[in-house]
Scaffold this active site. Structure first.
Site, PDB file in Angstrom:
ATOM      1  CG  LEU A 106      -4.937  -2.533  -2.102  1.00 59.72           C
ATOM      2  CD1 LEU A 106      -5.488  -3.917  -1.745  1.00 59.72           C
ATOM      3  CD2 LEU A 106      -5.001  -2.314  -3.603  1.00 59.72           C
ATOM      4  CB  CYS A 107      -9.216   2.688  -1.883  1.00 60.97           C
ATOM      5  SG  CYS A 107      -8.735   3.930  -3.108  1.00 60.97           S
TER       6      CYS A 107
END
Length: 96
Positions: free
Chosen positions: A18-19
Site C-alpha cells: 500500500l502507498c
C-alpha cells in the site's frame, strides 16, 4: 511527461505494498542519494498514480510520470537538490 524517461539510478520495488508502506520504503531507499538521481518506483497500489505525484509535490522532488513501455506500474521521479524534509516514520508528513 517526456517520453525519453532517463534510465533509473535506483529502482524501488513496491509490488503489493500500500502507498503508506511504499513511501516508507521509498524514503529509506533514497536517503542519502544525490540530487538529480532518477528513481523508478514499481507500485501496484491503485492509489499510486495520485499519491506519488502528490508526495513529490509536497517534498519538491520532480515527478516524471509513468515510464513508457515498462507496464502500467512503473513511475519515475528525479530527486530534488533541497527537498522539503519529511518525518522519518511518516514520510507523507512534513517535519515540524
Amino acid at each position: 511527461m517526456n517520453h525519453q524517461t532517463p534510465a533509473p539510478d535506483i529502482t524501488v520495488d513496491g509490488t503489493g505494498l500500500l502507498c503508506v508502506t511504499l513511501l516508507l520504503r521509498l524514503r529509506g531507499e533514497i536517503d542519502g542519494a544525490e540530487p538529480g538521481t532518477v528513481v523508478q518506483v514499481i507500485a501496484t497500489d491503485p492509489a499510486a498514480p495520485l499519491d506519488l505525484p502528490a508526495w513529490c509535490h509536497m517534498t519538491g522532488h520532480h515527478y516524471l510520470g509513468p515510464v513508457p513501455g515498462q507496464g502500467p506500474d512503473r513511475y519515475a521521479l528525479r530527486l530534488a537538490a533541497e527537498p522539503t524534509p519529511t518525518r522519518r516514520d511518516a514520510p507523507w508528513h512534513q517535519n515540524e
